[in-house]
Structure formats: structure tokens, C-alpha cells
Design a protein around this motif. Structure first.
Motif, PDB file in Angstrom:
ATOM      1  N   GLY A 159       0.807  -1.209   0.000  1.00  0.00           N
ATOM      2  CA  GLY A 159       0.000   0.000   0.000  1.00  0.00           C
ATOM      3  C   GLY A 159       0.843   1.263   0.000  1.00  0.00           C
ATOM      4  N   TRP A 160       0.224   2.323  -0.484  1.00  0.00           N
ATOM      5  CA  TRP A 160       0.795   3.662  -0.410  1.00  0.00           C
ATOM      6  C   TRP A 160      -0.123   4.532   0.447  1.00  0.00           C
ATOM      7  CZ3 TRP A 160       5.486   5.274  -1.987  1.00  0.00           C
ATOM      8  CH2 TRP A 160       6.165   4.533  -2.949  1.00  0.00           C
ATOM      9  N   ALA A 214      -3.573   0.702  -3.024  1.00  0.00           N
ATOM     10  CA  ALA A 214      -3.074  -0.608  -2.612  1.00  0.00           C
ATOM     11  C   ALA A 214      -3.194  -1.581  -3.766  1.00  0.00           C
ATOM     12  CB  ALA A 214      -3.831  -1.126  -1.388  1.00  0.00           C
ATOM     13  N   ILE A 215      -2.334  -2.599  -3.739  1.00  0.00           N
ATOM     14  CA  ILE A 215      -2.334  -3.625  -4.777  1.00  0.00           C
ATOM     15  C   ILE A 215      -2.212  -4.978  -4.108  1.00  0.00           C
ATOM     16  CG2 ILE A 215       0.170  -3.447  -5.127  1.00  0.00           C
ATOM     17  CD1 ILE A 215      -0.403  -3.915  -8.157  1.00  0.00           C
ATOM     18  N   SER A 216      -2.954  -5.965  -4.601  1.00  0.00           N
ATOM     19  CA  SER A 216      -2.927  -7.305  -4.023  1.00  0.00           C
ATOM     20  C   SER A 216      -1.589  -7.982  -4.302  1.00  0.00           C
ATOM     21  CB  SER A 216      -4.067  -8.145  -4.599  1.00  0.00           C
ATOM     22  OG  SER A 216      -3.900  -8.302  -5.999  1.00  0.00           O
ATOM     23  N   TRP A 217      -1.346  -9.077  -3.570  1.00  0.00           N
ATOM     24  CA  TRP A 217      -0.057  -9.742  -3.758  1.00  0.00           C
ATOM     25  C   TRP A 217       0.104 -10.246  -5.184  1.00  0.00           C
ATOM     26  CZ3 TRP A 217       0.745 -14.602  -5.553  1.00  0.00           C
ATOM     27  CH2 TRP A 217      -0.328 -15.505  -5.514  1.00  0.00           C
ATOM     28  N   SER A 218      -1.002 -10.639  -5.803  1.00  0.00           N
ATOM     29  CA  SER A 218      -0.950 -11.177  -7.158  1.00  0.00           C
ATOM     30  C   SER A 218      -0.871 -10.076  -8.208  1.00  0.00           C
ATOM     31  CB  SER A 218      -2.187 -12.028  -7.415  1.00  0.00           C
ATOM     32  OG  SER A 218      -3.346 -11.218  -7.361  1.00  0.00           O
ATOM     33  N   ALA A 250       3.919   0.610   2.453  1.00  0.00           N
ATOM     34  CA  ALA A 250       3.721  -0.238   3.614  1.00  0.00           C
ATOM     35  C   ALA A 250       3.363  -1.651   3.177  1.00  0.00           C
ATOM     36  CB  ALA A 250       2.615   0.333   4.501  1.00  0.00           C
ATOM     37  N   VAL A 251       3.633  -2.593   4.089  1.00  0.00           N
ATOM     38  CA  VAL A 251       3.340  -3.995   3.810  1.00  0.00           C
ATOM     39  C   VAL A 251       2.889  -4.683   5.099  1.00  0.00           C
ATOM     40  CG1 VAL A 251       5.721  -4.729   4.205  1.00  0.00           C
ATOM     41  CG2 VAL A 251       4.241  -6.121   2.772  1.00  0.00           C
ATOM     42  N   PRO A 252       1.937  -5.596   5.019  1.00  0.00           N
ATOM     43  CA  PRO A 252       1.534  -6.347   6.207  1.00  0.00           C
ATOM     44  C   PRO A 252       2.585  -7.391   6.564  1.00  0.00           C
ATOM     45  CG  PRO A 252      -0.155  -6.429   4.491  1.00  0.00           C
ATOM     46  CD  PRO A 252       1.089  -5.921   3.869  1.00  0.00           C
ATOM     47  N   PRO A 312      -5.841  -4.119   1.420  1.00  0.00           N
ATOM     48  CA  PRO A 312      -6.174  -3.359   2.624  1.00  0.00           C
ATOM     49  C   PRO A 312      -5.987  -1.868   2.452  1.00  0.00           C
ATOM     50  CG  PRO A 312      -4.080  -4.482   2.901  1.00  0.00           C
ATOM     51  CD  PRO A 312      -4.657  -4.971   1.612  1.00  0.00           C
ATOM     52  N   THR A 313      -6.886  -1.097   3.094  1.00  0.00           N
ATOM     53  CA  THR A 313      -6.871   0.350   2.937  1.00  0.00           C
ATOM     54  C   THR A 313      -6.660   1.113   4.232  1.00  0.00           C
ATOM     55  OG1 THR A 313      -9.275   0.488   3.181  1.00  0.00           O
ATOM     56  CG2 THR A 313      -8.425   0.170   0.947  1.00  0.00           C
ATOM     57  N   THR A 314      -6.525   0.410   5.347  1.00  0.00           N
ATOM     58  CA  THR A 314      -6.359   1.085   6.632  1.00  0.00           C
ATOM     59  C   THR A 314      -4.926   0.957   7.134  1.00  0.00           C
ATOM     60  OG1 THR A 314      -7.010  -0.878   7.862  1.00  0.00           O
ATOM     61  CG2 THR A 314      -8.759   0.659   7.236  1.00  0.00           C
TER      62      THR A 314
END
Length: 129
Positions: free
Chosen positions: A35-36, A50-54, A97-99, A110-112
Motif C-alpha cells: 500500500g501507499w 493498494a495492490i494485491s499480492w498477485s 507499507a506492507v503487512p 487493505p486500505t487502513t
């Protein structure tokens, strides 16, 4: 230890473009959504994209749709944020950022801020009028 490094910020005139990059360490990028976010002086950090892992799914803040584009390059372990038609209101420090690495759905974006565990140091974007 996950490490993120943003680059590409700078000073640009209104209407101009910038492309931000976020380089991630290890195999993190290949299994995690990214995410940014941005934070302007005196304001809270806000979601940008945000962009998904895929890479199959992306999402954007409503006010930025059509001007910003998020993408990822698995070979370079890098996520990009292309910003066009920049406005003075876009002036902020931009963070990627990354989870915490774990299993994620193909379309999870994710957006939060609470969904992310690791953050880069940020890159300053200044848009002059």
C-alpha cells in the motif's frame, strides 16, 4: 526483518507527474499486498492506493482515481505509484507499507493503516502552484 525504501519524490509544478518507487527486501513483495499512504503537515496519514499480492486487484482513494496508478514488478521486488496531474493538495510525505508476511487472498487490498505492519521512511512530494 522487512525493509522498505521509497524513492522518486521531489518538487514538481502543478499538472506535472512523478513516479514513486518502493523497493522491498526479501520475498516479501511476492506474497504480500502493498500500500501507499501519505501524510501532509498537520494531518493524519491517509490511504492512497493498494495492490494485491498477485497484482490482480488494486484500489484507490476516491479522490485520486484517474490520476494515480499503482503497479508492481515482481522481478525487481518493487511497487510503483505513478502520479499524474498533480495538485498542490497532493503535497505530502508518501509512505509505502506492507503487512506481516502470511497467507493472503488474491484480491485482498487493505486500505487502513492498521492493516500494515511495516513502513518505509517516506519520500517528500511537493507540488507548487
Amino acid at each position: 526483518q522487512v525493509q522498505l525504501a521509497e524513492s522518486g519524490g521531489g518538487l514538481v509544478q502543478a499538472g506535472g507527474s512523478l513516479r514513486l518507487s518502493c523497493a522491498a527486501s526479501g520475498r516479501t513483495l511476492s506474497i504480500c499486498p502493498m500500500g501507499w499512504f501519505r501524510q501532509a503537515p498537520g494531518k493524519e496519514r491517509e490511504f492512497v492506493a493498494a495492490i494485491s499480492w498477485s497484482g490482480d486487484s488494486t484500489t484507490y482513494a476516491d479522490s485520486l482515481k484517474g490520476r494515480f496508478t499503482i503497479s508492481r514488478d515482481f522481478a525487481k521486488s518493487t511497487v510503483y505509484l505513478q502520479m499524474n496531474s498533480l495538485k498542490p493538495a497532493d503535497t505530502a510525505v508518501y509512505y509505502c507499507a506492507v503487512p506481516y508476511p502470511r497467507s493472503f487472498g488474491n484480491t485482498y487490498v487493505p486500505t487502513t493503516t492498521s492493516a500494515y505492519d511495516y513502513w518505509g521512511q517516506g519520500t517528500q512530494v511537493t507540488v507548487s502552484s
